[in-house]
Design a protein around this motif. Structure first.
Motif, PDB file in Angstrom:
ATOM      1  N   ASP A  71       0.832  -1.134  -0.146  1.00 28.40           N
ATOM      2  CA  ASP A  71       0.237  -0.095   0.064  1.00 28.40           C
ATOM      3  C   ASP A  71       0.696   1.305   0.135  1.00 28.40           C
ATOM      4  OD1 ASP A  71      -2.225  -1.567   0.252  1.00 28.40           O
ATOM      5  OD2 ASP A  71      -2.417  -1.481   2.327  1.00 28.40           O
ATOM      6  N   THR A  98       2.565   1.700   3.255  1.00 36.03           N
ATOM      7  CA  THR A  98       3.355   0.682   3.903  1.00 36.03           C
ATOM      8  C   THR A  98       4.675   0.710   3.459  1.00 36.03           C
ATOM      9  OG1 THR A  98       1.333  -0.967   3.651  1.00 36.03           O
ATOM     10  CG2 THR A  98       3.355  -2.129   4.113  1.00 36.03           C
ATOM     11  N   HIS A 127      -4.374  -5.263   0.708  1.00 37.41           N
ATOM     12  CA  HIS A 127      -4.769  -4.813   1.916  1.00 37.41           C
ATOM     13  C   HIS A 127      -5.013  -5.944   3.020  1.00 37.41           C
ATOM     14  CE1 HIS A 127      -5.245  -1.382  -0.458  1.00 37.41           C
ATOM     15  NE2 HIS A 127      -6.609  -1.969  -0.911  1.00 37.41           N
ATOM     16  N   ILE A 128      -4.302  -7.109   2.947  1.00 37.84           N
ATOM     17  CA  ILE A 128      -4.761  -8.275   3.692  1.00 37.84           C
ATOM     18  C   ILE A 128      -4.579  -7.973   5.475  1.00 37.84           C
ATOM     19  CG2 ILE A 128      -2.880  -9.703   3.320  1.00 37.84           C
ATOM     20  CD1 ILE A 128      -6.464 -10.913   3.445  1.00 37.84           C
ATOM     21  N   VAL A 129      -3.421  -7.469   5.421  1.00 36.64           N
ATOM     22  CA  VAL A 129      -2.997  -7.358   6.995  1.00 36.64           C
ATOM     23  C   VAL A 129      -4.196  -6.439   7.449  1.00 36.64           C
ATOM     24  CG1 VAL A 129      -1.347  -6.721   8.607  1.00 36.64           C
ATOM     25  CG2 VAL A 129      -0.603  -7.873   6.499  1.00 36.64           C
ATOM     26  N   LYS A 130      -4.108  -5.349   6.877  1.00 35.61           N
ATOM     27  CA  LYS A 130      -5.162  -4.352   7.437  1.00 35.61           C
ATOM     28  C   LYS A 130      -6.678  -4.877   7.771  1.00 35.61           C
ATOM     29  CE  LYS A 130      -2.643  -0.409   5.559  1.00 35.61           C
ATOM     30  NZ  LYS A 130      -2.497   0.164   4.366  1.00 35.61           N
ATOM     31  N   LEU A 157       2.567  -0.026   9.065  1.00 34.17           N
ATOM     32  CA  LEU A 157       2.786  -1.406   8.400  1.00 34.17           C
ATOM     33  C   LEU A 157       4.217  -1.466   7.816  1.00 34.17           C
ATOM     34  CD1 LEU A 157       1.479  -4.191   8.404  1.00 34.17           C
ATOM     35  CD2 LEU A 157       0.308  -3.645   6.071  1.00 34.17           C
TER      36      LEU A 157
HETATM   37  N1  URA Z   1      -1.368  -6.004   3.639  1.00 34.81           N
HETATM   38  C1  URA Z   1      -1.979  -4.820   4.022  1.00 34.81           C
HETATM   39  O1  URA Z   1      -2.733  -4.270   4.461  1.00 34.81           O
HETATM   40  N2  URA Z   1      -1.103  -3.822   3.102  1.00 34.81           N
HETATM   41  C2  URA Z   1       0.093  -3.997   2.408  1.00 34.81           C
HETATM   42  O2  URA Z   1       0.612  -3.122   2.090  1.00 34.81           O
HETATM   43  C3  URA Z   1       0.469  -5.391   2.381  1.00 34.81           C
HETATM   44  C4  URA Z   1      -0.207  -6.233   3.129  1.00 34.81           C
END
Ligand code: URA
Length: 236
Positions: A101, A104, A187-190, A203
């Motif tokens: 992102d 990120t 955006h998987i981590v968010k 992040l």
């Molecule tokens: N997950 C996220 O939310 N953002 C990133 O940039 C990478 C993985």
């Protein structure tokens, strides 16, 4: 014989998705004939022309980049923001492997090797990616366990391979969490943390496969060694 979009992507000209768009838009010619069928197969002897330019196979290059905040992971930006390509000095048509992102930071690979890009981004190859997330409040232990067990996101379970609470800062009411995920949805981590009621304030990706940032500072990059490239191919 290989599919036309695959050959275009592997030449380093553009991504497979963009190649498909070019084919559908009627911009691709094989041996002088316009091809708009996505399944069309071509051989090494066929001449492929895109937008009036003959496709040639570039030498492959591979860069490991420490992406700063405020940079887009695309080759161009319609809002004229800085892109990852602004940092890398090459005349090859490279592009990022997956995305980070805008805000990120951390490890991003860039290459013109479409074959490797496909291997690394294909969900079945399970390339682990490790992030450090700063959350907007302390992480509750039940939520940590919930995340470890996996969270449904858009009807697909996302189960991290590792989640480690590095620090709950009770005074500032924030948390630092290290999380390793093999999938690459946007955006998987968010989204994972949001699904549990947390916002990710910062992040950073600290590891991609076996690659770490070592001593690369923000905005710096280096070329991968042949050995590292072969090791990345082993994810297949
Ligand atoms: N997950 C996220 O939310 N953002 C990133 O940039 C990478 C993985």
């Amino acid at each position: 014989m290989e599919r036309l979009q695959k050959v275009i992507a592997e030449s380093g000209y553009t991504s497979r998705r963009k190649a498909e768009e070019l084919i559908k838009a009627g911009k691709v010619f094989v041996n002088g004939e316009r091809v708009t069928e996505l399944g069309t197969k071509v051989s090494g002897d066929d001449t492929i022309m895109i937008n009036g330019e003959i496709l040639n196979k570039e030498d492959k290059v591979y860069f490991l980049f420490n992406k700063p905040r405020g940079v887009v992971s695309t080759v161009s930006d319609d809002k004229d923001r800085k892109t990852v390509l602004d940092y890398i000095d090459t005349d090859k048509r490279i592009y990022p492997v997956g995305r980070l992102d805008y805000n990120t930071t951390g490890i991003l690979l860039l290459t013109n090797d479409g074959k490797l890009d496909n291997i690394l981004t294909h969900p079945s190859h399970h390339v682990p990616k490790t992030y450090v997330a700063k959350l907007n409040r302390c992480l509750e232990i039940e939520d940590l366990h919930k995340i470890e067990k996996g969270i449904m996101i858009d009807d697909i379970k996302c189960k991290p391979t590792r989640v480690k609470l590095k620090k709950n800062d009770k005074v500032a009411d924030t948390a630092l969490v290290e999380i390793t995920i093999v999938e690459g949805r946007n955006h998987i981590v968010k989204r994972l943390f949001e699904a549990c009621g947390y916002l990710v304030d910062k992040l950073t990706r600290i590891q991609y496969g076996f690659l770490t940032l070592e001593n690369l500072k923000s905005g710096e990059y280096r070329e991968l060694t042949i050995k590292e490239v072969h090791k990345l191919y082993d994810y297949k």
